[in-house]
Scaffold this active site. Structure first.
Site, short mmCIF file in Angstrom:
data_model
loop_
_atom_site.label_atom_id
_atom_site.label_comp_id
_atom_site.label_asym_id
_atom_site.label_seq_id
_atom_site.Cartn_x
_atom_site.Cartn_y
_atom_site.Cartn_z
N ARG A 1 -1.61 -2.81 -18.15
CA ARG A 1 -2.90 -2.09 -18.14
C ARG A 1 -2.79 -0.96 -17.11
NH1 ARG A 1 -6.32 -4.48 -21.27
NH2 ARG A 1 -7.82 -2.85 -20.86
N THR B 1 -3.83 5.69 -21.69
CA THR B 1 -3.62 4.35 -21.15
C THR B 1 -2.21 3.92 -21.51
OG1 THR B 1 -4.66 3.54 -23.16
CG2 THR B 1 -6.00 3.49 -21.17
N TYR C 1 0.85 -1.19 0.00
CA TYR C 1 0.00 0.00 0.00
C TYR C 1 0.89 1.24 0.00
CZ TYR C 1 -5.03 -0.29 0.28
OH TYR C 1 -6.35 -0.40 -0.04
N ASP D 1 -6.84 13.43 -24.85
CA ASP D 1 -6.89 12.03 -24.44
C ASP D 1 -6.16 11.26 -25.53
OD1 ASP D 1 -7.38 9.40 -23.96
OD2 ASP D 1 -9.51 9.65 -23.49
N GLU E 1 -0.39 4.82 -0.48
CA GLU E 1 -1.19 6.03 -0.70
C GLU E 1 -0.31 7.26 -0.54
OE1 GLU E 1 -4.13 5.00 2.20
OE2 GLU E 1 -5.70 4.95 0.67
N LYS F 1 -1.88 0.18 -24.81
CA LYS F 1 -2.25 0.06 -26.23
C LYS F 1 -0.98 -0.02 -27.06
CE LYS F 1 -6.89 2.01 -25.70
NZ LYS F 1 -7.08 2.67 -24.41
N1 DSN Z 1 -11.86 0.31 -25.03
C1 DSN Z 1 -10.90 1.16 -25.70
C2 DSN Z 1 -10.87 0.93 -27.14
O1 DSN Z 1 -10.95 -0.20 -27.55
O2 DSN Z 1 -10.72 1.86 -27.91
C3 DSN Z 1 -11.09 2.59 -25.38
O3 DSN Z 1 -11.15 2.76 -24.03
#
Ligand code: DSN
Length: 421
Positions: free
Chosen positions: A242, A233, A61, A207, A63, A236
């Site tokens: 993740r 994120t 933990y 974003d 925080e 990707k």
């Molecule tokens: N779920 C993602 C996507 O596939 O584009 C976006 O958050």
């Protein structure tokens, strides 16, 4: 490599203790090894990242932030978070980085909390034109708590309508303008959006979840010099664990950090924070830069090959890692195409196209992306093969034909095995 070898000795322990979950780990690995992963937002993270995720850092933990934690014993995880922050700032040339968001949606919620109050107006790309749930969809907190104005793409060229965006911004005076999308194959003109934000006094939020990996690999222009805040994120094209991350100008650092913790999150997932650090170091290598360029080359090749199979690439093609294909000429909906491709071992998703006459659950399009297949080492020739698989699968409901395509998919994926090293 067999599945058992992949997971190592700990897998034997898991198999004995919990055979049900062990079986899922094995079958998911097999699924990823033997089918084609064309979901534009997925990738195969490295074994180094997987090892970090499966480490004892998961137990801690922490925080707070490095040097200012609410619990003792954070000396070691502090090191990991400092390394992750420094690597993020170096890689993207950012003034501030927060590496704690649990996900892209968490990162976006923190951006709202840092810059807006419920009831404020925000301007973002509409979901049917490629935006995201957290950009003001009615079913999402953003659409429920904010006054959302939208912009979209022009009907004639399916590119962002910057004139409409500017007119709407002048008329509605948004507190924040969001750019970035989940199904937009072209590049965003950040300079234009900065100018509009300056004209109306709005915070510029990008974003960048879908394309930040291409930015990291220096394959496309960066939003970081223009934006007040960039959320994304890490799993990707970026190929990390993740999770989410936020970059910001120094003047917004305190607001962002307060918004993430204690604003919307408790303890960060320190194994994921360390995994982000590992991935960011991988992204700084020449090999990753070549990868990012190849992702785009492959996406262009896949879009072109699908066009030669009679489908239409939305926005006139792609400049990124994904292609959005209008498949109405095939006489099949996106939903049916998605299902048939699934039976043939080709994993992608149905997707609305701009001005889609079909409902979001049906759609006239499919979205295909090349981050995962490029990580496997596939190139232009394989994209052409994949396009022919997709075209054949879409056009048939014969289970034997779909099974035959699946056999060919197996043969292709066997030539490009994942996790060999
Ligand atoms: N779920 C993602 C996507 O596939 O584009 C976006 O958050």
């Amino acid at each position: 490599m067999s599945a058992e070898t992949f997971y190592g000795p700990d897998f034997n322990l898991l198999s004995q203790q919990d055979p049900d979950i062990a079986a899922v780990l094995l079958s998911e690995l097999k699924r990823q090894q033997t089918s084609l992963q064309l979901i534009a937002s997925e990738n195969f993270t490295s074994r180094a990242v997987l090892a970090t995720l499966g480490s004892t850092l998961s137990n801690k933990y922490a925080e707070g932030y490095p040097g200012k934690r609410y619990y003792g014993g954070c000396e070691e995880v502090d090191k990991a978070e400092i390394i992750a922050i420094d690597r993020a700032k170096d890689l993207f040339g950012a003034e501030h980085a927060n590496v704690q968001p649990h996900s892209g949606a968490s990162a976006n919620i923190a951006v709202y909390l840092a810059f807006t109050k419920p009831g404020d107006t925000i301007l973002a790309m509409s979901l049917p034109h490629g935006g995201h749930l957290t950009h003001g969809s009615k079913v999402n907190f953003s659409g429920k708590w904010f006054n959302v104005e939208s912009y979209g793409v022009r009907q004639d060229n399916e590119l962002i309508d910057y004139d409409e965006l500017r007119d709407t911004a002048i008329r509605t005076k948004p507190k924040m303008i969001c750019s970035g999308a989940t199904a937009y194959p072209s590049l965003v003109d950040f300079e234009k959006i900065r100018a509009i934000c300056d004209e109306v006094g709005a915070i510029m939020w990008v974003d960048a979840a879908h394309f930040i990996g291409l930015v990291a690999g220096k394959a496309i222009p960066s939003p970081v010099p223009y934006a007040d805040v960039v959320s994304f994120t890490t799993h990707k094209v970026l190929r990390g664990p993740r999770g989410g991350m936020i970059l910001a100008k120094a003047e917004h650092a305190a607001a962002i950090d307060k918004a993430v913790f204690p604003g919307i999150q408790g303890g960060p997932v320190m194994s994921a924070v360390a995994g982000k650090a590992v991935a960011l170091a991988e992204c700084a290598t020449p090999a990753y830069q070549n990868y990012a360029k190849d992702v785009i080359v492959n996406a262009k090749a896949l879009a072109a090959a699908l066009e030669s199979e009679g489908m239409r690439a939305v926005s006139g093609g792609t400049q990124t890692h994904l292609a959005l294909m209008d498949i109405r000429s095939t006489g099949v909906t996106g939903k049916v195409a998605d299902e048939r491709c699934g039976l043939a071992g080709i994993v992608m998703n149905k997707n609305s196209i701009p001005y889609d006459p079909e409902k979001p659950g049906i759609t006239s399009g499919i979205r295909v992306g090349t981050p995962a297949t490029t990580t496997q080492g596939m190139g232009v020739a394989e994209m052409q093969t994949i396009a022919s698989f997709i075209a054949r699968a879409i056009k048939t409901d014969d289970e034997k034909t779909l099974a035959a395509i699946k056999t060919e998919v197996h043969a292709l994926t066997a030539r490009f095995p994942i996790y060999t090293a």
